[in-house]
Write a protein that holds these residues in place. Structure first.
Motif, PDB file in Angstrom:
ATOM      1  N   SER A 136       0.848  -1.190   0.000  1.00 15.54           N
ATOM      2  CA  SER A 136       0.000   0.000   0.000  1.00 15.54           C
ATOM      3  C   SER A 136       0.885   1.242   0.000  1.00 15.54           C
ATOM      4  O   SER A 136       1.999   1.224   0.537  1.00 15.54           O
ATOM      5  CB  SER A 136      -0.944   0.016   1.201  1.00 15.54           C
ATOM      6  OG  SER A 136      -0.208   0.114   2.400  1.00 15.54           O
ATOM      7  N   VAL A 162      -3.318  -3.060  -1.959  1.00 11.73           N
ATOM      8  CA  VAL A 162      -4.516  -2.765  -1.185  1.00 11.73           C
ATOM      9  C   VAL A 162      -4.401  -1.369  -0.603  1.00 11.73           C
ATOM     10  O   VAL A 162      -3.317  -0.777  -0.554  1.00 11.73           O
ATOM     11  CB  VAL A 162      -4.737  -3.781  -0.043  1.00 11.73           C
ATOM     12  CG1 VAL A 162      -4.864  -5.196  -0.583  1.00 11.73           C
ATOM     13  CG2 VAL A 162      -3.608  -3.696   0.988  1.00 11.73           C
ATOM     14  N   GLU A 163      -5.531  -0.831  -0.159  1.00 17.00           N
ATOM     15  CA  GLU A 163      -5.509   0.424   0.591  1.00 17.00           C
ATOM     16  C   GLU A 163      -4.842   0.167   1.945  1.00 17.00           C
ATOM     17  O   GLU A 163      -4.963  -0.908   2.526  1.00 17.00           O
ATOM     18  CB  GLU A 163      -6.931   0.937   0.807  1.00 17.00           C
ATOM     19  CG  GLU A 163      -7.657   1.324  -0.479  1.00 17.00           C
ATOM     20  CD  GLU A 163      -7.019   2.527  -1.162  1.00 17.00           C
ATOM     21  OE1 GLU A 163      -6.518   3.429  -0.443  1.00 17.00           O
ATOM     22  OE2 GLU A 163      -7.017   2.553  -2.412  1.00 17.00           O
ATOM     23  N   GLN A 165      -5.520   1.009   4.870  1.00 18.62           N
ATOM     24  CA  GLN A 165      -6.417   0.636   5.961  1.00 18.62           C
ATOM     25  C   GLN A 165      -6.663  -0.868   6.026  1.00 18.62           C
ATOM     26  O   GLN A 165      -7.051  -1.402   7.071  1.00 18.62           O
ATOM     27  CB  GLN A 165      -7.763   1.354   5.797  1.00 18.62           C
ATOM     28  CG  GLN A 165      -8.497   0.975   4.511  1.00 18.62           C
ATOM     29  CD  GLN A 165      -9.805   1.728   4.342  1.00 18.62           C
ATOM     30  OE1 GLN A 165     -10.459   2.030   5.322  1.00 18.62           O
ATOM     31  NE2 GLN A 165     -10.168   2.025   3.099  1.00 18.62           N
ATOM     32  N   HIS A 166      -6.425  -1.575   4.922  1.00 17.27           N
ATOM     33  CA  HIS A 166      -6.663  -3.017   4.884  1.00 17.27           C
ATOM     34  C   HIS A 166      -5.432  -3.845   5.255  1.00 17.27           C
ATOM     35  O   HIS A 166      -5.513  -5.073   5.326  1.00 17.27           O
ATOM     36  CB  HIS A 166      -7.161  -3.438   3.498  1.00 17.27           C
ATOM     37  CG  HIS A 166      -8.469  -2.841   3.119  1.00 17.27           C
ATOM     38  ND1 HIS A 166      -9.577  -2.912   3.931  1.00 17.27           N
ATOM     39  CD2 HIS A 166      -8.845  -2.135   2.012  1.00 17.27           C
ATOM     40  CE1 HIS A 166     -10.596  -2.287   3.344  1.00 17.27           C
ATOM     41  NE2 HIS A 166     -10.172  -1.805   2.194  1.00 17.27           N
ATOM     42  N   HIS A 168      -3.942  -4.159   8.094  1.00 12.66           N
ATOM     43  CA  HIS A 168      -4.129  -4.897   9.347  1.00 12.66           C
ATOM     44  C   HIS A 168      -4.779  -6.254   9.054  1.00 12.66           C
ATOM     45  O   HIS A 168      -4.387  -7.282   9.614  1.00 12.66           O
ATOM     46  CB  HIS A 168      -5.003  -4.102  10.314  1.00 12.66           C
ATOM     47  CG  HIS A 168      -4.368  -2.849  10.815  1.00 12.66           C
ATOM     48  ND1 HIS A 168      -3.182  -2.843  11.524  1.00 12.66           N
ATOM     49  CD2 HIS A 168      -4.760  -1.554  10.717  1.00 12.66           C
ATOM     50  CE1 HIS A 168      -2.864  -1.598  11.845  1.00 12.66           C
ATOM     51  NE2 HIS A 168      -3.805  -0.794  11.376  1.00 12.66           N
ATOM     52  N   ALA A 169      -5.777  -6.244   8.167  1.00 16.93           N
ATOM     53  CA  ALA A 169      -6.456  -7.486   7.805  1.00 16.93           C
ATOM     54  C   ALA A 169      -5.509  -8.429   7.069  1.00 16.93           C
ATOM     55  O   ALA A 169      -5.524  -9.646   7.294  1.00 16.93           O
ATOM     56  CB  ALA A 169      -7.680  -7.184   6.939  1.00 16.93           C
ATOM     57  N   VAL A 170      -4.693  -7.875   6.194  1.00 16.38           N
ATOM     58  CA  VAL A 170      -3.706  -8.688   5.481  1.00 16.38           C
ATOM     59  C   VAL A 170      -2.729  -9.320   6.469  1.00 16.38           C
ATOM     60  O   VAL A 170      -2.368 -10.496   6.343  1.00 16.38           O
ATOM     61  CB  VAL A 170      -2.951  -7.834   4.441  1.00 16.38           C
ATOM     62  CG1 VAL A 170      -1.764  -8.599   3.872  1.00 16.38           C
ATOM     63  CG2 VAL A 170      -3.884  -7.399   3.317  1.00 16.38           C
ATOM     64  N   THR A 262      -5.789  -9.639  13.448  1.00 18.72           N
ATOM     65  CA  THR A 262      -6.029  -8.343  12.808  1.00 18.72           C
ATOM     66  C   THR A 262      -6.149  -7.241  13.851  1.00 18.72           C
ATOM     67  O   THR A 262      -5.549  -6.163  13.718  1.00 18.72           O
ATOM     68  CB  THR A 262      -7.311  -8.404  11.957  1.00 18.72           C
ATOM     69  OG1 THR A 262      -7.162  -9.406  10.941  1.00 18.72           O
ATOM     70  CG2 THR A 262      -7.601  -7.060  11.307  1.00 18.72           C
ATOM     71  N   LYS A 266      -3.769  -3.784  14.765  1.00 16.92           N
ATOM     72  CA  LYS A 266      -4.280  -2.432  15.004  1.00 16.92           C
ATOM     73  C   LYS A 266      -3.798  -1.899  16.342  1.00 16.92           C
ATOM     74  O   LYS A 266      -3.409  -0.737  16.465  1.00 16.92           O
ATOM     75  CB  LYS A 266      -5.808  -2.432  14.956  1.00 16.92           C
ATOM     76  CG  LYS A 266      -6.396  -2.730  13.583  1.00 16.92           C
ATOM     77  CD  LYS A 266      -7.912  -2.773  13.650  1.00 16.92           C
ATOM     78  CE  LYS A 266      -8.516  -3.112  12.292  1.00 16.92           C
ATOM     79  NZ  LYS A 266      -9.999  -3.210  12.348  1.00 16.92           N
TER      80      LYS A 266
END
Length: 277
Positions: A136, A162-163, A165-166, A168-170, A262, A266
């Motif tokens: 990102s 990805v953006e 903000q995503h 953390h999910a990755v 995730t 954060k």
């Protein structure tokens, strides 16, 4: 292969080594890479002997010489590592961060300059060039910067963008993902022992089963639930096994696992951000 770019690695751990290995054989000559770390001179010597890269104990000098700086220290050490050498960075450089949970804005804030920062979340399979890496861009990074980073990480696996903000999910999904698979293999090996299979035989069967299943998912494009049902005969052995997994809420546990990882990404990012504000 570039003949001009110099890359400096701030940090010399396993992920840095995986990237060095991939890049040195495809994009850059070893002498175009400089590696430095906090204090482990033996580690630097190993990387120099193994890959032919340059090593440097003076971090300020290593940064000043670089066109690309790759941040590969531990995330908790980023402030301690960057603040003393912030003046050495230039706004003409590209910064690529491997630091889980550390935002691009945190990095530019620590350095105090409008730097082009691209965040990368690879996983440890980079060591065998099978990483799933997400990238990102920070606010000052251009498409050209992103393309440079993408080319770098394609040397160690696949890359998606990805953006931020995503990420953390990755991190929770694919960054930590290899550990979830290894944990599954641990359980399968334990089960194999308890049902009387020799360890060497069991290991070969388990690994090929996982490899084969992954290739099936990729080759057929069928939903995993469809492939599962194709293996599961009514009243058969697979159905009996799956029923136990359902009783123990296996899927729910895995979903909760990824969500918690995730959330932890954060939390770590927010803690660091609070500490530098």
């Amino acid at each position: 292969m570039s003949k001009e770019t110099t890359i400096t690695f701030l940090g010399a751990g396993s992920m840095a080594e995986a990237l060095i290995s991939g890049v040195a054989k495809t994009l850059y000559e070893p002498n175009q890479m400089i590696v430095t770390n906090r204090s482990n001179v033996e580690r630097l010597h190993y990387l120099q002997q193994t890959y032919g890269v340059r090593t440097e104990t003076n971090k300020e000098k290593a940064v000043k010489e670089a066109d690309i700086v790759i941040l590969a220290m531990k995330p908790k050490d980023v402030a301690e590592s960057l603040t003393p050498i912030a003046h050495a960075f230039s706004e003409q450089q590209l910064i690529i961060s491997l630091l889980a949970g550390v935002t691009t804005d945190t990095i530019t804030s620590l350095i105090g300059k409008q730097l082009a920062v691209v965040r990368a979340m690879p996983n440890t399979s980079a060591a065998i060039r099978k990483s799933a890496t997400a990238l990102s861009s920070g606010r000052y990074a251009t498409e050209t910067h992103l393309a440079v980073a993408k080319t770098l990480f394609e040397t160690v696996g696949i890359v998606t963008v990805v953006e931020e903000q995503h990420l953390h999910a990755v991190t929770g999904l694919s960054g930590s993902g290899p550990a979830y698979v290894y944990y599954l293999v641990e359980a399968m090996e334990k089960a194999a022992d308890e049902i009387g299979l020799e360890r060497a035989v069991a290991k070969e069967l388990i690994l090929q089963t996982i490899i084969g299943a992954a290739h099936m998912l990729k080759a057929t494009n069928k939903h995993p639930s469809v492939l599962r049902k194709e293996v599961t005969s009514p009243s058969g052995t697979t159905e009996a096994g799956i029923s136990v997994l359902e009783r123990y809420r296996y899927q729910e546990a895995m979903v909760a696992c990824i969500k918690r990882a995730t959330e932890r990404s954060k939390e770590l990012g927010q803690a660091l951000l609070s500490s530098v504000q």
